[in-house]
Design a protein around this motif. Structure first.
Motif, PDB file in Angstrom:
ATOM      1  N   LEU A 295     109.214  61.118 136.978  1.00 38.53           N
ATOM      2  CA  LEU A 295     109.109  59.775 137.540  1.00 38.53           C
ATOM      3  C   LEU A 295     108.844  59.821 139.045  1.00 38.53           C
ATOM      4  O   LEU A 295     108.077  58.997 139.574  1.00 38.53           O
TER       5      LEU A 295
ATOM      6  N   GLY B 103     105.620  58.291 140.910  1.00 38.62           N
ATOM      7  CA  GLY B 103     105.664  57.372 142.041  1.00 38.62           C
ATOM      8  C   GLY B 103     104.772  57.813 143.180  1.00 38.62           C
ATOM      9  O   GLY B 103     104.025  56.998 143.760  1.00 38.62           O
TER      10      GLY B 103
ATOM     11  N   VAL C  65     101.288  55.779 144.337  1.00 34.64           N
ATOM     12  CA  VAL C  65     101.073  55.275 145.698  1.00 34.64           C
ATOM     13  C   VAL C  65      99.696  55.690 146.211  1.00 34.64           C
ATOM     14  O   VAL C  65      98.946  54.877 146.769  1.00 34.64           O
TER      15      VAL C  65
END
Length: 431
Positions: free
Chosen positions: A257, A261, A265
């Motif tokens: 995870l 992330g 981004v």
């Protein structure tokens, strides 16, 4: 827009279904590579969708991004630097100076036999001096504990810095390639970029002093915690227990995870930048050049310069994706860079998603990567059911089960044919 949301929703269901039916670890692993694949597709879409540049050397730029992670994040090998580091720097400087001197001589001397002889002499003398410095330095560096090092190492900076620097390294290579190859017609440009990509991989495989070649560089630093560290953290173990997960599974999910992330981004920032560029006067100019180069030149546009600009930008994005992928893998393995995976599959993503549309390229990246990973186990299960009536030991049954390994290529071909037949501009066409 409703159609686009529906398509993204259907692809999301594929990933959610993978998590429910198989495991969330598997789903997140596929999703992370889907994010990286979407970034690669975005880079190719900039080159092809914006400017019509047929670049099939994507693999080379992705590999350069991977190389950047080693050069940036790994600690320097002190013994190797002491043995031949400065001599290697001198050799590379000599090689660069030879090329610069040859180019300047060619440009400034009048055309004729004397210019040809001068350029030939510069390159001949420079090559001899280069080899005199390079060969001993290479041998000394590679002799330093070849089982574990045998290379110069990097500069020991945080690995996240390797992502933009990987893009810069790929951009520098794209500038050098573009200055010589972008004047070629599209089919010759494709051949040239494919050949140059193979040269890049060959250099990475054979120059052990740079990044250990086919012996690989393992143990790259990570921007996220290690699973084993999380599993001995009392707070993390307590939270995992509260969620009903064992620490091993929870740590693996958490690390994936965190990677997701970081990658998301980067992808969102790139989409925002590329959308802004596409809708700007610069983007409209690029599409005008793509549609009719002759008319654009007549309007005073420098087509070759703009092609070089877009070639560098797209290659930089592919290089950044390559650095992200090597960070995720935790190792640099030059032997795994294959045109099928890192060039032609990315092209399928762009074509299926919709060339010229950034969101289409992203959709294609997620969809095609999921299919690339999942169709083989799904095909194996289907083939197992179809061959159930056949007796054990049947030659036909063995042949059909063995042929499952080819279902990936068959699926890619079928998907590509169906999209080209029923939606020639891709699932999300250019507006």
């Amino acid at each position: 827009m409703n159609k686009n949301l529906l398509l993204f929703g259907l692809v999301a269901l594929l990933y959610i279904g993978t998590g429910v039916l198989q495991s969330w670890n598997t789903a997140l692993a596929i999703f992370n590579m889907g994010l990286i694949s979407a970034i690669m597709a975005l880079g190719v879409n900039i080159q092809w969708g914006y400017a019509g540049l047929f670049n099939v050397g994507i693999m080379g730029f992705v590999a350069l991004g991977g190389l950047a992670t080693v050069l940036v994040s790994m600690p320097p090998v002190g013994e190797a630097w002491a043995a031949g580091g400065l001599r290697m720097i001198a050799a590379l400087a000599m090689g660069g100076a030879t090329v610069i001197a040859g180019v300047l001589t060619y440009k400034r001397m009048p055309k004729g036999r004397s210019r040809s002889l001068a350029v030939l002499g510069i390159f001949l003398v420079g090559f001899i001096l280069y080899r005199m410095l390079f060969d001993p330095a290479r041998d000394l560096i590679e002799a330093v504990n070849p089982a574990s090092t045998g290379y110069l190492g990097g500069v020991g900076l945080p690995i996240l810095l390797a992502w933009p620097l990987g893009g810069l390294l790929a951009a520098g290579a794209a500038w050098a390639i573009g200055k010589t190859a972008l004047g070629l017609r599209s089919d010759y440009l494709a051949i040239a970029t494919l050949g140059i990509a193979e040269i890049i991989i060959a250099v990475m495989k054979n120059e052990d002093w740079m990044a250990r070649g086919v012996k690989n560089v393992v143990g790259l630093p990570r921007p996220v915690p290690y699973e084993v560290d999380l599993q001995v953290n009392p707070d993390f173990v307590a939270n995992a227990t509260w969620l009903g997960l064992d620490p091993a599974t929870a740590s693996s999910l958490w690390v994936k995870l965190l990677y997701a992330g970081l990658f998301a981004v980067v992808l969102l920032v790139l989409i925002w930048l590329t959308q802004m560029a596409l809708n700007s006067p610069w983007g409209r100019m690029m599409r005008a050049i793509r549609d009719n180069e002759t008319a654009a030149e007549a309007m005073g546009k420098d087509v070759t310069r703009r092609h070089l600009q877009i070639f560098i930008i797209g290659s930089a994005i592919c290089g950044m994706a390559g650095a992200m992928m090597t960070t995720l893998d935790g190792q640099l393995t030059p032997g795994t860079y294959q045109p099928l995976r890192f060039t032609f599959l990315v092209w399928v993503m762009v074509i299926v998603g919709g060339s010229g549309n950034n969101w289409g390229a992203v959709l294609g990246g997620f969809l095609i990567w999921w299919l690339w990973i999942q169709v083989e186990p799904i095909g194996g299960a289907i083939m197992g059911l179809l061959t159930l009536p056949l007796p054990e030991g049947s030659g036909l049954k063995s042949h059909l089960l063995d042929s499952v390994q080819h279902v990936r290529l068959l699926t890619m071909g079928v998907v590509l044919l169906l999209v080209l037949r029923f939606s020639p501009r891709g699932l999300i066409p250019e507006k």
